[in-house]
Design a protein around this motif. Sequence first.
Motif, PDB file in Angstrom:
ATOM      1  N   MET A   1       0.839  -1.195   0.000  1.00 38.96           N
ATOM      2  CA  MET A   1       0.000   0.000   0.000  1.00 38.96           C
ATOM      3  C   MET A   1       0.883   1.258   0.000  1.00 38.96           C
ATOM      4  O   MET A   1       1.813   1.367   0.774  1.00 38.96           O
ATOM      5  CB  MET A   1      -0.874  -0.025   1.258  1.00 38.96           C
ATOM      6  CG  MET A   1      -1.898   1.074   1.294  1.00 38.96           C
ATOM      7  SD  MET A   1      -3.027   0.742   2.651  1.00 38.96           S
ATOM      8  CE  MET A   1      -4.023   2.180   2.527  1.00 38.96           C
ATOM      9  N   GLN A   2       0.546   2.156  -0.885  1.00 41.20           N
ATOM     10  CA  GLN A   2       1.329   3.396  -1.015  1.00 41.20           C
ATOM     11  C   GLN A   2       1.000   4.345   0.139  1.00 41.20           C
ATOM     12  O   GLN A   2      -0.158   4.551   0.463  1.00 41.20           O
ATOM     13  CB  GLN A   2       1.001   4.050  -2.360  1.00 41.20           C
ATOM     14  CG  GLN A   2       1.745   5.342  -2.632  1.00 41.20           C
ATOM     15  CD  GLN A   2       3.242   5.151  -2.772  1.00 41.20           C
ATOM     16  OE1 GLN A   2       3.708   4.175  -3.329  1.00 41.20           O
ATOM     17  NE2 GLN A   2       4.001   6.085  -2.248  1.00 41.20           N
ATOM     18  N   MET A   3       2.045   4.884   0.747  1.00 39.93           N
ATOM     19  CA  MET A   3       1.861   5.829   1.840  1.00 39.93           C
ATOM     20  C   MET A   3       1.352   7.162   1.308  1.00 39.93           C
ATOM     21  O   MET A   3       1.813   7.639   0.281  1.00 39.93           O
ATOM     22  CB  MET A   3       3.218   6.040   2.515  1.00 39.93           C
ATOM     23  CG  MET A   3       3.132   6.200   3.983  1.00 39.93           C
ATOM     24  SD  MET A   3       4.783   6.545   4.648  1.00 39.93           S
ATOM     25  CE  MET A   3       4.859   5.306   5.896  1.00 39.93           C
ATOM     26  N   LYS A   4       0.393   7.745   1.990  1.00 42.40           N
ATOM     27  CA  LYS A   4      -0.095   9.074   1.615  1.00 42.40           C
ATOM     28  C   LYS A   4       0.742  10.105   2.357  1.00 42.40           C
ATOM     29  O   LYS A   4       1.143   9.887   3.490  1.00 42.40           O
ATOM     30  CB  LYS A   4      -1.553   9.240   2.039  1.00 42.40           C
ATOM     31  CG  LYS A   4      -2.533   8.442   1.214  1.00 42.40           C
ATOM     32  CD  LYS A   4      -3.955   8.901   1.531  1.00 42.40           C
ATOM     33  CE  LYS A   4      -4.954   8.211   0.648  1.00 42.40           C
ATOM     34  NZ  LYS A   4      -5.542   7.046   1.264  1.00 42.40           N
ATOM     35  N   ILE A   5       0.947  11.250   1.715  1.00 44.10           N
ATOM     36  CA  ILE A   5       1.730  12.320   2.345  1.00 44.10           C
ATOM     37  C   ILE A   5       0.825  13.518   2.591  1.00 44.10           C
ATOM     38  O   ILE A   5       0.105  13.958   1.692  1.00 44.10           O
ATOM     39  CB  ILE A   5       2.902  12.766   1.445  1.00 44.10           C
ATOM     40  CG1 ILE A   5       3.818  11.592   1.140  1.00 44.10           C
ATOM     41  CG2 ILE A   5       3.679  13.891   2.103  1.00 44.10           C
ATOM     42  CD1 ILE A   5       4.946  11.923   0.213  1.00 44.10           C
ATOM     43  N   PHE A   6       0.869  14.004   3.815  1.00 43.25           N
ATOM     44  CA  PHE A   6       0.130  15.214   4.166  1.00 43.25           C
ATOM     45  C   PHE A   6       1.132  16.251   4.646  1.00 43.25           C
ATOM     46  O   PHE A   6       1.990  15.953   5.465  1.00 43.25           O
ATOM     47  CB  PHE A   6      -0.892  14.933   5.277  1.00 43.25           C
ATOM     48  CG  PHE A   6      -1.955  13.974   4.851  1.00 43.25           C
ATOM     49  CD1 PHE A   6      -3.047  14.404   4.102  1.00 43.25           C
ATOM     50  CD2 PHE A   6      -1.867  12.633   5.181  1.00 43.25           C
ATOM     51  CE1 PHE A   6      -4.022  13.509   3.688  1.00 43.25           C
ATOM     52  CE2 PHE A   6      -2.842  11.726   4.772  1.00 43.25           C
ATOM     53  CZ  PHE A   6      -3.920  12.169   4.030  1.00 43.25           C
ATOM     54  N   ALA A  65      10.292  17.398  11.202  1.00 41.32           N
ATOM     55  CA  ALA A  65       9.422  16.714  12.172  1.00 41.32           C
ATOM     56  C   ALA A  65       8.252  16.092  11.426  1.00 41.32           C
ATOM     57  O   ALA A  65       7.602  16.750  10.607  1.00 41.32           O
ATOM     58  CB  ALA A  65       8.908  17.704  13.209  1.00 41.32           C
ATOM     59  N   TYR A  66       7.991  14.820  11.735  1.00 46.42           N
ATOM     60  CA  TYR A  66       6.896  14.117  11.060  1.00 46.42           C
ATOM     61  C   TYR A  66       6.305  13.057  11.967  1.00 46.42           C
ATOM     62  O   TYR A  66       6.878  12.687  12.986  1.00 46.42           O
ATOM     63  CB  TYR A  66       7.397  13.487   9.753  1.00 46.42           C
ATOM     64  CG  TYR A  66       8.403  12.370   9.935  1.00 46.42           C
ATOM     65  CD1 TYR A  66       8.004  11.035   9.955  1.00 46.42           C
ATOM     66  CD2 TYR A  66       9.760  12.641  10.091  1.00 46.42           C
ATOM     67  CE1 TYR A  66       8.933  10.015  10.113  1.00 46.42           C
ATOM     68  CE2 TYR A  66      10.688  11.631  10.254  1.00 46.42           C
ATOM     69  CZ  TYR A  66      10.264  10.318  10.263  1.00 46.42           C
ATOM     70  OH  TYR A  66      11.176   9.305  10.437  1.00 46.42           O
ATOM     71  N   LYS A  67       5.135  12.581  11.554  1.00 44.47           N
ATOM     72  CA  LYS A  67       4.476  11.472  12.227  1.00 44.47           C
ATOM     73  C   LYS A  67       4.037  10.479  11.168  1.00 44.47           C
ATOM     74  O   LYS A  67       3.688  10.880  10.057  1.00 44.47           O
ATOM     75  CB  LYS A  67       3.214  11.950  12.962  1.00 44.47           C
ATOM     76  CG  LYS A  67       3.432  12.389  14.375  1.00 44.47           C
ATOM     77  CD  LYS A  67       2.094  12.711  15.028  1.00 44.47           C
ATOM     78  CE  LYS A  67       2.285  13.078  16.480  1.00 44.47           C
ATOM     79  NZ  LYS A  67       1.002  13.453  17.099  1.00 44.47           N
ATOM     80  N   VAL A  68       4.058   9.214  11.510  1.00 47.72           N
ATOM     81  CA  VAL A  68       3.535   8.188  10.614  1.00 47.72           C
ATOM     82  C   VAL A  68       2.307   7.601  11.297  1.00 47.72           C
ATOM     83  O   VAL A  68       2.388   7.113  12.425  1.00 47.72           O
ATOM     84  CB  VAL A  68       4.582   7.082  10.343  1.00 47.72           C
ATOM     85  CG1 VAL A  68       4.000   6.002   9.454  1.00 47.72           C
ATOM     86  CG2 VAL A  68       5.828   7.677   9.716  1.00 47.72           C
ATOM     87  N   GLU A  69       1.162   7.710  10.622  1.00 45.53           N
ATOM     88  CA  GLU A  69      -0.095   7.194  11.178  1.00 45.53           C
ATOM     89  C   GLU A  69      -0.866   6.469  10.087  1.00 45.53           C
ATOM     90  O   GLU A  69      -1.159   7.069   9.056  1.00 45.53           O
ATOM     91  CB  GLU A  69      -0.950   8.357  11.713  1.00 45.53           C
ATOM     92  CG  GLU A  69      -0.269   9.152  12.815  1.00 45.53           C
ATOM     93  CD  GLU A  69      -0.920  10.513  13.036  1.00 45.53           C
ATOM     94  OE1 GLU A  69      -1.594  11.024  12.120  1.00 45.53           O
ATOM     95  OE2 GLU A  69      -0.746  11.057  14.134  1.00 45.53           O
ATOM     96  N   ASN A  70      -1.226   5.232  10.324  1.00 47.18           N
ATOM     97  CA  ASN A  70      -1.986   4.397   9.355  1.00 47.18           C
ATOM     98  C   ASN A  70      -1.669   4.701   7.895  1.00 47.18           C
ATOM     99  O   ASN A  70      -2.509   5.242   7.190  1.00 47.18           O
ATOM    100  CB  ASN A  70      -3.512   4.537   9.501  1.00 47.18           C
ATOM    101  CG  ASN A  70      -3.962   4.982  10.849  1.00 47.18           C
ATOM    102  OD1 ASN A  70      -3.410   4.525  11.831  1.00 47.18           O
ATOM    103  ND2 ASN A  70      -4.934   5.843  10.926  1.00 47.18           N
ATOM    104  N   TYR A  71      -0.518   4.333   7.467  1.00 45.08           N
ATOM    105  CA  TYR A  71      -0.088   4.507   6.069  1.00 45.08           C
ATOM    106  C   TYR A  71      -0.083   5.955   5.609  1.00 45.08           C
ATOM    107  O   TYR A  71      -0.195   6.236   4.416  1.00 45.08           O
ATOM    108  CB  TYR A  71      -0.949   3.657   5.119  1.00 45.08           C
ATOM    109  CG  TYR A  71      -0.838   2.190   5.402  1.00 45.08           C
ATOM    110  CD1 TYR A  71       0.330   1.492   5.099  1.00 45.08           C
ATOM    111  CD2 TYR A  71      -1.879   1.507   6.004  1.00 45.08           C
ATOM    112  CE1 TYR A  71       0.448   0.134   5.388  1.00 45.08           C
ATOM    113  CE2 TYR A  71      -1.780   0.153   6.292  1.00 45.08           C
ATOM    114  CZ  TYR A  71      -0.611  -0.514   5.978  1.00 45.08           C
ATOM    115  OH  TYR A  71      -0.505  -1.856   6.257  1.00 45.08           O
TER     116      TYR A  71
END
Length: 97
Positions: A1-6, A65-71
């Motif tokens: 599954m491709q990670m989405k970037i916000f 600074a980043y967070k990884v949450e559900n893909y």
Amino acid sequence: MQMKIFQMSRFKNYVKKLPRHFQQVILDAVEDIMANPDIGELKKNDLAGFRVHKFTMGRQLILMAYKVENYSLVLYQVAPHENFYKNLKKYLKGIGG
């Protein structure tokens, strides 16, 4: 599954003001994070859940600074080291994070 970037507005605005070649350096750093989300140092206390990836842009040390949450990869802030954590905490308070 491709990670989405916000991108949070603070992140987006900082990158937008940079010269094109520095934007590319940041893009490369984002790709590094996508390839290995654990690359950044996991923070504690006020910044629990955040990771901070360090890299150089020109001769300057830059933190992201980043967070990884559900893909999803949520990019909060990218800036030089000086006052980075203080500004990040202030920003998070402002957005109720």
